[in-house]
Scaffold this active site. Structure first.
Site, PDB file in Angstrom:
ATOM      1  N   GLU A 493       0.740  -1.154   0.036  1.00 25.02           N
ATOM      2  CA  GLU A 493      -0.059   0.003  -0.064  1.00 25.02           C
ATOM      3  C   GLU A 493       0.884   1.295  -0.133  1.00 25.02           C
ATOM      4  O   GLU A 493       1.813   1.365   0.873  1.00 25.02           O
ATOM      5  CB  GLU A 493      -0.902   0.003   1.236  1.00 25.02           C
ATOM      6  CG  GLU A 493      -1.870  -1.245   1.127  1.00 25.02           C
ATOM      7  CD  GLU A 493      -2.331  -1.589   2.647  1.00 25.02           C
ATOM      8  OE1 GLU A 493      -2.386  -0.552   3.593  1.00 25.02           O
ATOM      9  OE2 GLU A 493      -2.960  -2.841   3.015  1.00 25.02           O
ATOM     10  N   GLU A 524      -3.656  -6.446   3.203  1.00 25.10           N
ATOM     11  CA  GLU A 524      -2.568  -7.338   3.733  1.00 25.10           C
ATOM     12  C   GLU A 524      -2.573  -8.759   3.377  1.00 25.10           C
ATOM     13  O   GLU A 524      -1.360  -9.327   3.113  1.00 25.10           O
ATOM     14  CB  GLU A 524      -2.375  -6.807   5.073  1.00 25.10           C
ATOM     15  CG  GLU A 524      -2.249  -5.471   5.611  1.00 25.10           C
ATOM     16  CD  GLU A 524      -3.388  -4.693   5.394  1.00 25.10           C
ATOM     17  OE1 GLU A 524      -3.311  -3.290   5.538  1.00 25.10           O
ATOM     18  OE2 GLU A 524      -4.522  -5.076   5.366  1.00 25.10           O
ATOM     19  N   GLN A 546       2.025  -2.173   5.748  1.00 19.62           N
ATOM     20  CA  GLN A 546       2.336  -0.422   6.252  1.00 19.62           C
ATOM     21  C   GLN A 546       2.784  -0.488   7.638  1.00 19.62           C
ATOM     22  O   GLN A 546       3.613   0.177   7.907  1.00 19.62           O
ATOM     23  CB  GLN A 546       1.098   0.262   5.644  1.00 19.62           C
ATOM     24  CG  GLN A 546       1.616   1.787   5.661  1.00 19.62           C
ATOM     25  CD  GLN A 546       0.437   2.237   4.702  1.00 19.62           C
ATOM     26  OE1 GLN A 546      -0.698   2.956   5.430  1.00 19.62           O
ATOM     27  NE2 GLN A 546       0.819   2.689   3.474  1.00 19.62           N
ATOM     28  N   ASP A 549       0.875  -3.264  13.392  1.00 19.94           N
ATOM     29  CA  ASP A 549      -0.479  -3.734  13.735  1.00 19.94           C
ATOM     30  C   ASP A 549      -1.235  -4.410  12.573  1.00 19.94           C
ATOM     31  O   ASP A 549      -1.949  -5.104  12.914  1.00 19.94           O
ATOM     32  CB  ASP A 549      -1.288  -2.211  14.129  1.00 19.94           C
ATOM     33  CG  ASP A 549      -0.565  -1.430  15.220  1.00 19.94           C
ATOM     34  OD1 ASP A 549      -0.934  -1.619  16.344  1.00 19.94           O
ATOM     35  OD2 ASP A 549       0.624  -1.066  14.923  1.00 19.94           O
ATOM     36  N   TYR A 550      -0.938  -3.866  11.527  1.00 19.55           N
ATOM     37  CA  TYR A 550      -1.815  -4.626  10.313  1.00 19.55           C
ATOM     38  C   TYR A 550      -1.354  -6.084   9.977  1.00 19.55           C
ATOM     39  O   TYR A 550      -1.866  -6.435   8.882  1.00 19.55           O
ATOM     40  CB  TYR A 550      -1.584  -3.697   9.129  1.00 19.55           C
ATOM     41  CG  TYR A 550      -2.150  -2.197   9.147  1.00 19.55           C
ATOM     42  CD1 TYR A 550      -2.948  -1.749  10.455  1.00 19.55           C
ATOM     43  CD2 TYR A 550      -1.779  -1.030   8.378  1.00 19.55           C
ATOM     44  CE1 TYR A 550      -3.445  -0.534  10.714  1.00 19.55           C
ATOM     45  CE2 TYR A 550      -2.315   0.133   8.259  1.00 19.55           C
ATOM     46  CZ  TYR A 550      -3.056   0.480   9.613  1.00 19.55           C
ATOM     47  OH  TYR A 550      -3.493   1.967   9.929  1.00 19.55           O
ATOM     48  N   HIS A 591      -2.134   2.250  16.339  1.00 21.77           N
ATOM     49  CA  HIS A 591      -0.831   2.407  15.503  1.00 21.77           C
ATOM     50  C   HIS A 591       0.426   2.629  16.569  1.00 21.77           C
ATOM     51  O   HIS A 591       1.601   3.058  16.286  1.00 21.77           O
ATOM     52  CB  HIS A 591      -0.893   3.882  14.919  1.00 21.77           C
ATOM     53  CG  HIS A 591      -1.535   4.133  13.577  1.00 21.77           C
ATOM     54  ND1 HIS A 591      -3.134   3.827  13.685  1.00 21.77           N
ATOM     55  CD2 HIS A 591      -1.478   3.859  12.357  1.00 21.77           C
ATOM     56  CE1 HIS A 591      -3.493   3.752  12.399  1.00 21.77           C
ATOM     57  NE2 HIS A 591      -2.542   3.781  11.655  1.00 21.77           N
TER      58      HIS A 591
END
Length: 802
Positions: A493, A524, A546, A549-550, A591
């Site tokens: 991304e 993701e 990115q 956390d993702y 985040h």
């Protein structure tokens, strides 16, 4: 919805049709025999592909060398038909035979129905994949095969459109390869399926997905699974209306109609292979004669009417009827084929069992002989003879039976000394070593390209080395990687046009083109899958998530697929994917994460690298590009604007894995940390010096592998105290590091104080900067924790602060 044009009908001979029927009937008999083996106790569990035979026979006709499959555990007929599975190998896998020659797919490491071809030779080098009808190694989690499928198809696009890849002829013939995916109708309800379908439609890649629709998902009928009860109906919006419009071709066909299936797959594969357009083939009205698996019976949940219909519309029964009605064969000919198929299955099953049981019996008999010898000279003859007697009763034995018996017997003779005891211990040591190879090997690469074997090359600096933002160090590294190796590409991304959110790829898409530095959608799961599939086909992808956390969106694919790949194929396949992300030291609930404990426990089989600076990260990327293993690199999100010098050898220098670095020498306390916490700890150590406390600060650099040479224990020998600190929750990575050092390395022997952990609080930080300070370890926390440890050791020298 498309209707295929008939052309194969003019080509098929009666001999070809009858051969298809033979393969299908052998597959059905293998399923029936396999179920019996489970119920007889000769196999642990069984899941079978009966009811799906005819569709797979049709698909197999158009599966060419170089093509790839990413399927699920009911594709045995396809594997038989493309010549990549024998009946004996099928039963060897059912019995969990650990010999890779007997079960080339998994060497007994995955349950039956999990197929994969061997892409690598015995040294871990790539074979010529264009000479193989390839199958990526199956996994059980439903729809988990779909993200990888996107990548397998995407590789064909890169091989076709990137002229700098044309020389890699062992991996592609101008991108003409099709990626065949299979999935059950119920599994299309999973998120990875929809994400993969959308991603392939956007990418326009040669991905052919077959949905085997038997109307159920275990006991749950289609109306509870899928809107409108039909996956092709709800995906109709993906259908392209002209050859100029991007989208899918979607076909519907009955699973019992042999000729319609052949015609459908001929048309579908042609569109895929020639036009690079993704295709969905919805194969309806399939059956599952034995139910979902050996764990239950489908008679419990299917109504009588459905059971009667399934008996009437069984695909092999319908194929037989069609052959007889059209004069392709006589009843006598078909009866003979069926009888011969039963004989072939019976013979293969017997040979597979004989080979499997025979290998175990040799060890079993040797253990019994040695136990008898020990009983003859031992003061505990009665107990040892009893153990041997119980061992003889076990039928059929497995390897652990003899090992357990020997270990129990040795307890009784712990104070005795005799030659039979020494021989029994020798047998046990050999058995444990051999079984470690059978069951514990190949978690990581064992080839000469192992990341652990990459030679360290120190970064070089001189008076002309410029000081720049950390992101520019990475930018220079990625530029050099893309320049020297055309197999390298980056996806993620915002990676492409703007050069990622922190600008490490800034300007590189313009320089190398969209095929090399590519933006993706917010997806993701399939970003990772796109990388896995491409890596399975010889490319070197960098897949960016990115923020750390993702990673949660992709953790299942990383855990169940990528991390287990070398292990579940026993070195037969590899996917050297680099997963790049960033984390630590942020503000806010979503985040701010540092879920390192989750990562460590989920991703065994990948390397986990936690560089404190962008220079360290660049060195890791260079190391990984020289290796054949997957890894997760977690960059420090608050480090991109910090000044660093660009090494003169930015394209060559490497940082070794499993080698901590001492950032500050000390004599009173060892502080172990990584990533962004390194700066916090170094500052705290400087302040501690002002109070007469000399702290040694160690950056572990990589968590998997962890401190191979036990440098941390060497430090503790000197300081006799240790503090582990990071930003994960309590008991996360700090607990892992403590276990590695105190337990695994045995550092407890050198400790004069209780080892301590300093982590973040159990919650996540709120949005404000104050929330970050009061939620995560800070300089003052580190200072006071160390000072309190010294106060406990010497209260007079270090009086309490509070």
């Amino acid at each position: 919805m498309q209707t295929a044009e008939a052309s194969i009908t003019q080509k098929l001979t009666a001999e070809e049709i009858l051969n298809d029927y033979r393969i299908g009937w052998e597959s059905r008999q293998a399923s029936l025999a396999g179920r019996k083996e489970v119920f007889m106790g000769k196999a642990k569990f069984g899941i079978f592909g009966d009811g799906k035979e005819v569709a797979q026979l049709a698909m197999a006709k158009f599966f060419m060398p170089g093509d790839f499959r990413s399927g699920y555990y009911r594709d045995q007929t396809l594997m038989f038909a493309i010549g990549e599975l024998t009946l004996q190998q099928y039963f060897a896998q059912l019995y969990a035979h650990t010999d890779v020659e007997a079960d080339p797919s998994t060497a007994g490491r995955a349950m039956n129905g999990h197929f994969g071809t061997r892409s690598l030779d015995d040294e871990g080098n790539w074979k010529n994949l264009m000479e193989i009808k390839n199958s990526s190694a199956d996994i059980s989690p439903t729809a988990g095969q779909m993200p990888r499928l996107v990548g397998l198809a995407y590789a064909s696009k890169l091989y076709r459109q990137n002229p700098h890849l044309k020389h890699l002829e062992q991996f592609s013939a101008n991108g003409n390869e099709v990626a065949f995916g299979t999935i059950g109708n119920a599994s299309t309800s999973e998120g990875p399926f929809f994400e993969a379908i959308n991603a392939a439609g956007v990418l326009q890649v040669p991905m052919l997905v077959s949905v085997w629709d038997d109307g159920y998902g275990i006991s749950v009928p289609a109306e509870y699974q899928t809107t409108k009860g039909s996956i092709s109906e709800i995906l109709a919006g993906f259908q392209r209306n002209s050859e100029e419009e991007q989208g899918y071709e979607i076909f519907k066909v009955k699973g019992w109609d042999y000729m319609a299936l052949c015609e459908t797959y001929e048309a579908a594969v042609r569109v895929c292979r020639e036009q690079h357009v993704p295709v969905l083939v919805h194969v309806e009205e399939m059956t599952q004669p034995q139910g979902h698996s050996t764990s239950g019976s489908h008679e419990r949940y299917k109504p009588v009417e459905r059971l009667k219909w399934e008996e009437e519309y069984d695909c092999l029964k319908k194929m037989r009827e069609w052959m007889l009605e059209n004069g392709i064969a006589t009843a006598e000919q078909v009866d003979k084929i069926e009888a011969e198929a039963k004989d072939a299955v019976r013979a293969a099953r017997g040979k597979a069992w004989s080979d499997f049981a025979g290998a175990i019996k040799d060890d079993h008999d040797e253990a019994l002989k040695l136990l008898d010898n020990l009983a003859a000279v031992s003061d505990h003859a009665t107990q040892i003879a009893s153990i041997a007697k119980e061992l003889r009763k076990i039928a059929p034995p497995i390897r652990s039976d003899a090992v357990k018996a020997v270990r129990k017997a040795l307890r009784f003779v712990r104070e005795e000394r005799s030659q039979p005891k020494r021989e029994l211990i020798g047998w046990l040591e050999q058995a444990m070593g051999e079984n470690a190879e059978r069951y514990n090997s190949y978690l990581f690469s064992q080839s000469e390209e192992s990341a652990l074997l990459v030679e360290e090359v120190k970064p070089e600096f001189d008076e002309n080395s410029t000081s720049v933002d950390g992101r520019e160090v990475l930018q220079a590294c990625f530029d050099a990687m893309l320049a020297r190796d055309p197999r390298v590409f980056a996806i993620g991304e915002d990676v492409g046009y703007i050069g990622d959110v922190n600008q490490a790829f800034a300007g590189l898409q313009e320089k190398y083109g969209e095929l090399r530095v590519t933006d993706t959608g917010i997806r993701e799961c399939t970003i990772v899958g796109q990388g896995i599939g491409a890596a399975l086909r010889g490319l070197r992808p960098i897949a960016e998530i990115q923020y750390l956390d993702y990673l949660l969106y992709a953790i299942q694919i990383l855990s169940d697929d990528l991390s287990t790949l070398q292990y579940r194929t026993k070195g037969g396949q590899k996917a050297p994917l680099i997963v790049r992300t960033r984390g630590h030291r942020l503000e806010g609930i979503w985040h701010s994460g540092s879920p390192i404990g989750m990562v460590l426990n989920s991703l065994r089989g990948m390397h986990v690298l936690v560089p404190r600076s962008m220079t360290q990260a660049a060195g890791f990327y260079n190391t990984l590009l020289k290796s054949d293993e997957p890894a997760l690199v977690i960059e420090c999100l608050n480090g991109y604007r910090l000044k660093e010098r660009i090494p003169n050898n930015i394209a060559e220098f490497t940082v070794p894995l499993g080698k901590p670095e001492i950032l500050k020498a000390g004599t009173d306390m060892t502080i172990v940390t990584y990533g962004s916490m390194c700066r916090v700890v170094v500052e705290a150590a400087k302040q501690l010096e002002e109070y007469g406390i000399s702290a040694e600060v160690i950056d572990v650099q990589t968590l998997l592998p962890f401190d191979i040479d036990h440098m941390i224990t060497d430090s503790i020998r000197k300081t006799n105290r240790v503090l582990f600190t990071d930003e994960d929750v309590p008991g996360g990575a700090t607990g892992y590091m403590m276990q590695q050092v105190v337990d695994e390395q045995g550092a407890y022997r050198w400790l004069d104080s209780k080892p301590q952990c300093l982590s973040a609080h159990a919650h996540r930080p709120p949005y404000s900067s104050d929330g970050d300070y009061f939620s995560k370890p800070n300089v003052e926390d580190v200072f006071e924790t160390v000072y309190d440890m010294m106060h406990e050791a010497d209260p007079e020298a270090y009086p309490a602060i509070y």
